[in-house]
Each structure stands twice: as structure tokens, then as C-alpha cells.
Design an enzyme around this catalytic site. Structure first.
Site, PDB file in Angstrom:
ATOM      1  N   CYS A  73      82.450  64.323  40.573  1.00  0.00           N
ATOM      2  CA  CYS A  73      83.149  65.595  40.403  1.00  0.00           C
ATOM      3  C   CYS A  73      83.593  66.187  41.736  1.00  0.00           C
ATOM      4  O   CYS A  73      83.063  65.838  42.794  1.00  0.00           O
ATOM      5  CB  CYS A  73      82.247  66.591  39.679  1.00  0.00           C
ATOM      6  SG  CYS A  73      83.151  68.012  39.009  1.00  0.00           S
ATOM      7  N   ASP A 130      72.872  71.555  34.086  1.00  0.00           N
ATOM      8  CA  ASP A 130      73.029  71.746  35.527  1.00  0.00           C
ATOM      9  C   ASP A 130      72.087  72.839  36.009  1.00  0.00           C
ATOM     10  O   ASP A 130      71.578  73.638  35.207  1.00  0.00           O
ATOM     11  CB  ASP A 130      74.491  72.156  35.798  1.00  0.00           C
ATOM     12  CG  ASP A 130      74.901  72.015  37.257  1.00  0.00           C
ATOM     13  OD1 ASP A 130      76.059  72.320  37.561  1.00  0.00           O
ATOM     14  OD2 ASP A 130      74.057  71.606  38.078  1.00  0.00           O
TER      15      ASP A 130
HETATM   16  O1  LIG Z   1      81.766  71.744  42.182  1.00  0.00           O
HETATM   17  C1  LIG Z   1      82.049  72.937  42.320  1.00  0.00           C
HETATM   18  O2  LIG Z   1      82.495  73.421  43.375  1.00  0.00           O
HETATM   19  C2  LIG Z   1      81.879  73.878  41.159  1.00  0.00           C
HETATM   20  C3  LIG Z   1      82.226  75.225  41.323  1.00  0.00           C
HETATM   21  C4  LIG Z   1      82.058  76.109  40.248  1.00  0.00           C
HETATM   22  C5  LIG Z   1      81.584  75.649  39.027  1.00  0.00           C
HETATM   23  C6  LIG Z   1      81.235  74.301  38.849  1.00  0.00           C
HETATM   24  C7  LIG Z   1      81.380  73.418  39.924  1.00  0.00           C
HETATM   25  N1  LIG Z   1      81.031  72.076  39.779  1.00  0.00           N
HETATM   26  C8  LIG Z   1      80.664  71.588  38.489  1.00  0.00           C
HETATM   27  C9  LIG Z   1      80.210  70.188  38.415  1.00  0.00           C
HETATM   28  O3  LIG Z   1      80.394  69.535  37.384  1.00  0.00           O
HETATM   29  C10 LIG Z   1      79.319  69.642  39.501  1.00  0.00           C
HETATM   30  O4  LIG Z   1      79.516  68.258  39.583  1.00  0.00           O
HETATM   31  C11 LIG Z   1      77.869  69.931  39.083  1.00  0.00           C
HETATM   32  O5  LIG Z   1      77.675  71.329  39.124  1.00  0.00           O
HETATM   33  C12 LIG Z   1      76.868  69.205  39.977  1.00  0.00           C
HETATM   34  O6  LIG Z   1      77.085  69.588  41.306  1.00  0.00           O
HETATM   35  P1  LIG Z   1      76.063  69.030  42.444  1.00  0.00           P
HETATM   36  O7  LIG Z   1      74.727  69.670  42.173  1.00  0.00           O
HETATM   37  O8  LIG Z   1      76.705  69.460  43.723  1.00  0.00           O
HETATM   38  O9  LIG Z   1      76.008  67.530  42.294  1.00  0.00           O
END
Ligand SMILES: O=C(O)c1ccccc1NCC(=O)[C@H](O)[C@H](O)COP(=O)(O)O
Length: 223
Positions: free
Chosen positions: A10, A140
Site C-alpha cells: 500500500c 489495522d
Molecule cells: O498509508 C497511509 O498513509 C494512510 C493514511 C491514512 C489512512 C490510511 C492509510 N494507509 C492505509 C493502509 O492500508 C496501510 O497499508 C495500513 O494502514 C498499514 O500501514 P503500515 O502499518 O504502515 O504498514
């Protein structure tokens, strides 16, 4: 032989990172259309990347409390195959946006330590009730109210009957995703921070290591 664990990368913002995700074997790639995110990508730029995604790899558009009209405008410019709602969107609001663009949607859930298995199962029932456009829950650990925070939540909170239908997310990386898949046995996993050099800038080596670590878990499960 059961289905292998799917993987989504993502927060893609560059063509070289999209290429790295595809080459590593990602099943889905995500584009953040939330303007306050450091991973934000303008719909027109996302459209250019989407045009290069091979068939049968899902393209996921990520929204936070966007209106149906905003979703419609974004998807008209950037024709993602699936929506992901990561704000306070109700089942009705998710359905209205999904119907407006005729796309299925994922619903992100902020898993808190005080949530019970019953809470998560009820959460899914409430969204599944809107019909076949609901594609599932992405579990999440939000940071400052949003996703993409690189924070792990307590995987033992996930009820076993829910696990095969969810996308596990939050603070995953090549270092913990094998353990996560073996413990939870989710339908899929999702990662952003754990495969980055900096927010929005992915590391091809970390992407490859992440996908390989997911495969290691599947191999250990005999998938
Ligand atoms: O990725 C972002 O910047 C974001 C911003 C606001 C809402 C959601 C967002 N990401 C969503 C996703 O699906 C991410 O991959 C997920 O939250 C996991 O993130 P991480 O913990 O950094 O792997």
C-alpha cells in the site's frame, strides 16, 4: 492444498515501486487518495500507474471520510478495481460510494485492545449487511487516528472464525509477517511502512523480503 496468503503493498507513489511490487508477486497495490497523508497520490498520477498494472492484480483506492462525489471524481480519473475506507464511514456511506462507482469495498477497522471477538464479528455483520459490494475487513492499528502508522496490534484479538476473511495490517514487515500469518492465518496481509525507505518511498528489497516471508509462512502451513 489451501489458498496461499495474498499480499497488498500500500501507499505506492512511484512507477519503480509499483514495478517492484508486481515483480515481487504482490496480489494488490494501494494508492492513498487522502490528501493529508505523506503517501497521497493525485488521481491523475495514479491513473498513469494503474495503466501499467498487469491484469489480475487488484488496484485499491484508499479514502478517509471522502464524500460519494469525491470518490466518484477520483475513480473517474483513477479507475481502481476496489475501494478501501479508512475513516469513520458508516455502512451506508461505504455502500453509497461503492454503488456510485460500481466497485467493491474494504472497510478498515481500528482494532483496540478493549475490543472483543464479539465486537469484531458484529462489526463485520454490520458491513456485510449492505450486500455483495462489501469485500471484507482490513484490521489495522491506527496511529493518530489514521492508518499507515507502522504500529502492530494484538493479533490474539482476532477471532479464529473471522481470520480467513480478513486482511491483516498494521506494522507488518518481513521480520514479523511470517509469525503473523502462522498465528492468524488471514486471507491476506497488507503493508506500507514496513517496506519503505521513507513515507511513500518503497524499498524494493524490503518488498521482495516481505512477499518471501509471507511465502515462508504458507510453506510451513503446507499451502
Ligand atoms: O498509508 C497511509 O498513509 C494512510 C493514511 C491514512 C489512512 C490510511 C492509510 N494507509 C492505509 C493502509 O492500508 C496501510 O497499508 C495500513 O494502514 C498499514 O500501514 P503500515 O502499518 O504502515 O504498514
Amino acid at each position: 492444498m489451501s489458498i496461499r496468503t495474498r499480499a497488498k503493498i500500500c501507499g505506492i507513489t512511484r512507477s519503480q515501486d509499483l514495478d517492484a511490487a508486481v515483480a515481487a508477486g504482490a496480489d494488490a497495490v494501494g494508492f492513498v487518495f487522502y490528501a493529508k497523508s505523506p503517501r497521497y497520490l493525485a488521481p491523475e498520477a495514479a491513473a498513469t500507474l494503474i495503466a501499467s498494472v498487469p491484469a489480475y492484480i487488484a488496484t485499491v483506492g484508499l479514502f478517509v471520510n471522502a464524500s460519494t462525489d469525491e470518490v466518484r471524481k477520483v475513480v473517474h480519473a483513477a479507475p481502481v478495481s476496489m475501494l478501501q475506507f479508512h475513516g469513520d464511514e458508516t455502512p451506508e456511506q461505504c455502500l453509497a460510494a461503492a454503488e456510485a462507482v460500481s466497485r467493491p469495498f474494504m472497510r478498515a477497522v481500528r482494532v483496540r485492545q478493549d475490543m472483543t471477538a464479539a465486537d469484531l464479528l458484529e462489526y463485520e455483520r454490520n458491513y456485510r449487511a449492505v450486500g455483495p459490494l462489501f469485500a471484507g475487513l482490513l484490521l489495522d492499528a491506527f496511529v493518530d487516528g489514521y492508518g499507515g502508522g507502522g504500529k502492530v496490534f494484538d493479533w490474539s484479538l482476532i477471532p479464529k472464525e473471522l481470520a480467513p476473511r480478513v486482511v491483516l495490517s498494521g506494522g507488518l514487515s518481513a521480520q514479523n509477517v511470517t509469525e503473523a500469518v502462522l498465528q492468524v492465518r488471514p486471507h491476506a496481509v497488507d503493508v506500507s511502512s514496513g517496506v519503505e525507505l521513507s513515507k511513500g518511498i518503497k524499498d524494493p528489497a524490503k518488498i521482495a523480503a516481505f512477499i518471501q516471508a509471507v511465502g515462508l509462512a504458507d510453506a510451513r502451513q503446507g499451502k
